[in-house]
Design an enzyme around this catalytic site. Structure first.
Site, PDB file in Angstrom:
ATOM      1  N   THR A 139       1.750  -1.548   2.020  1.00 54.01           N
ATOM      2  CA  THR A 139       0.430  -1.986   2.511  1.00 54.01           C
ATOM      3  C   THR A 139      -0.095  -1.128   3.657  1.00 54.01           C
ATOM      4  OG1 THR A 139       1.487  -3.494   4.057  1.00 54.01           O
ATOM      5  CG2 THR A 139       0.873  -4.403   1.909  1.00 54.01           C
ATOM      6  N   LYS A 140       0.687  -0.198   4.176  1.00 52.32           N
ATOM      7  CA  LYS A 140       0.240   0.603   5.329  1.00 52.32           C
ATOM      8  C   LYS A 140      -0.773   1.662   4.891  1.00 52.32           C
ATOM      9  CE  LYS A 140       3.504  -1.634   7.487  1.00 52.32           C
ATOM     10  NZ  LYS A 140       3.574  -2.410   8.710  1.00 52.32           N
ATOM     11  N   ASN A 141      -1.340   2.387   5.844  1.00 48.55           N
ATOM     12  CA  ASN A 141      -2.386   3.359   5.503  1.00 48.55           C
ATOM     13  C   ASN A 141      -1.884   4.458   4.566  1.00 48.55           C
ATOM     14  OD1 ASN A 141      -3.537   1.757   7.521  1.00 48.55           O
ATOM     15  ND2 ASN A 141      -4.923   3.403   8.138  1.00 48.55           N
ATOM     16  N   MET A 142      -0.596   4.743   4.596  1.00 48.82           N
ATOM     17  CA  MET A 142       0.028   5.615   3.587  1.00 48.82           C
ATOM     18  C   MET A 142       1.428   5.063   3.317  1.00 48.82           C
ATOM     19  SD  MET A 142       1.084   9.052   5.753  1.00 48.82           S
ATOM     20  CE  MET A 142       2.416   9.537   4.642  1.00 48.82           C
ATOM     21  N   TYR A 199       5.599   1.331   4.450  1.00 47.86           N
ATOM     22  CA  TYR A 199       5.597   0.181   3.545  1.00 47.86           C
ATOM     23  C   TYR A 199       4.305   0.240   2.689  1.00 47.86           C
ATOM     24  CZ  TYR A 199       5.951  -4.685   2.122  1.00 47.86           C
ATOM     25  OH  TYR A 199       6.030  -5.831   1.380  1.00 47.86           O
TER      26      TYR A 199
END
Ligand SMILES: *Cc1c(COP(=O)(O)O)cnc(C)c1O
Length: 361
Positions: free
Chosen positions: A178-181, A176
């Site tokens: 907003t995740k780290n990637m 998604y």
């Protein structure tokens, strides 16, 4: 405004997507296979199965283990609702353990208290980018013969005793924005079990290995080649992204450590924390919500992960959940996540710190 999250997408992602579009193969092509191979390598696992969300990864991993009606799955209530919902989707029952006060991750002692003859699996969540206590959890799993499905949706690149999350049991990740990637929307299952990988592939695509031969019930959970192309580029940058998050977190900790009434993130020495979130507790004169509104007035974005533990969500209350899990319930009233993402400048970090000193220092 200093946002709480910001995906970093550059020319390389644009070019990768354009290349896929021009190729004409936008689904079930080589990019998904390449992304799976690269992600398996990244986590040090033998197989990876790309799907279209983190929720789908959790759901498919449970189904691949034939978890369903009559089974219980122990997990944490201090997570995004998808963790427990994936269990409900299978017909099994989520059972909630409490969390550790310092790391916010599932408490192994509380897991032991919740085990019954129906318990089939445990879903530890590596919350905020820090691994759960995988030593204690794997010991329990071995002792009681339980399946481990790691919810690593916030923990790409995180480690426990040097080993990547998602490689202890079955791993599940989300991409998604907003995740780290990111891949836009997307998810992946990592595993060392050939049988689980094969099952997950079938569940992803209507229960078929061979086109139009359906051996079991499945869904359409497939990732597109457009998403996989973005994922391949992002995977090349995740090391830099995470290093930047870690540096920002250390800088914040240095700047904020003198503020009384602010409990800063605790790093378990065995963990490589990748700071998906930088989460503090408010324990001073002001309430958490007062601190949030003061920061927001100063144009500093904040997040509350999570304001209501899952067992207290209306839908779960309706299902009859009435657990008292004091550590989770207290955490949900005290936590604030501050911006820690790689796009922050030193000035942004100083601004966040100055305002916090002003508000509660
Ligand atoms: C994001 C997230 C999920 C779900 O991932 P989606 O890709 O949004 O379906 C599950 N668990 C946790 C802990 C998450 O943070």
């Amino acid at each position: 405004m200093i946002p709480i999250a910001k995906p970093i997408l550059g020319e390389e992602e644009v070019n990768a997507v354009t290349e896929v579009l021009r190729s004409g193969v936008i689904a079930e092509g080589q990019k998904v296979k390449d992304f799976e191979a690269a992600f398996a390598k990244f986590t040090g696992t033998s197989f990876a199965v790309a799907v279209n969300s983190g929720t789908a990864a959790l759901h498919a991993a449970l189904l691949a283990h034939r978890i369903g009606p009559g089974d219980e799955v122990i997990t944490t209530p201090f997570s995004f609702v998808a963790t427990a919902n994936s269990v409900l989707f299978t017909g099994a029952k989520p059972v909630f353990s409490d969390i550790k006060e310092d790391t916010f991750n599932i408490d192994p002692e509380s897991i032991i208290e919740k085990i019954t003859p129906r318990t089939k699996a445990i879903i530890p969540v590596h919350l905020y980018g820090q691994s759960a206590d995988m030593k204690a959890i794997m010991d329990i799993a071995e002792d009681k013969d339980l399946i481990i499905i790691e919810d690593a949706c916030q923990a790409h690149g995180a480690t426990f005793e040097g080993k990547s999350v998602g490689s202890f049991g079955e791993g599940t990740f989300s991409f998604y924005p907003t995740k780290n990637m990111t891949t836009g929307e997307g998810g992946i299952i990592t595993t060392n079990d050939k049988f689980v990988a094969e099952k997950a592939r079938m569940i992803r695509s209507h229960g078929s290995k061979q086109r139009y031969l359906h051996e079991m019930l499945g869904f359409n959970l497939r990732m597109t080649d457009i998403a996989a192309a973005i994922g391949l580029v992002q995977l090349g940058k995740i090391g830099d992204f995470n290093r930047s998050r870690i540096n920002n977190a250390h800088y914040l900790t240095q700047s904020l450590q003198k503020i009384k009434g602010l409990v800063l993130p605790h790093i378990d020495k065995r963990c490589g924390h990748v700071f998906h979130q930088y989460t503090v507790r408010i324990r001073g004169d002001l309430t958490r919500d007062e601190v949030v509104s003061s920061l927001n007035k100063k144009d500093i974005g904040t997040g509350i992960y999570y304001p209501l533990p899952i067992h207290k969500q209306p839908y779960y209350m309706e299902l009859g959940y009435h657990d008292f899990l004091p550590v989770s319930e207290r955490a949900s009233k005290e936590v604030i996540s501050l911006p820690v993402h790689p796009s922050l400048t030193k000035l942004d970090l100083d601004t966040i710190s100055e305002y916090l000193h002003e508000i509660i220092g």
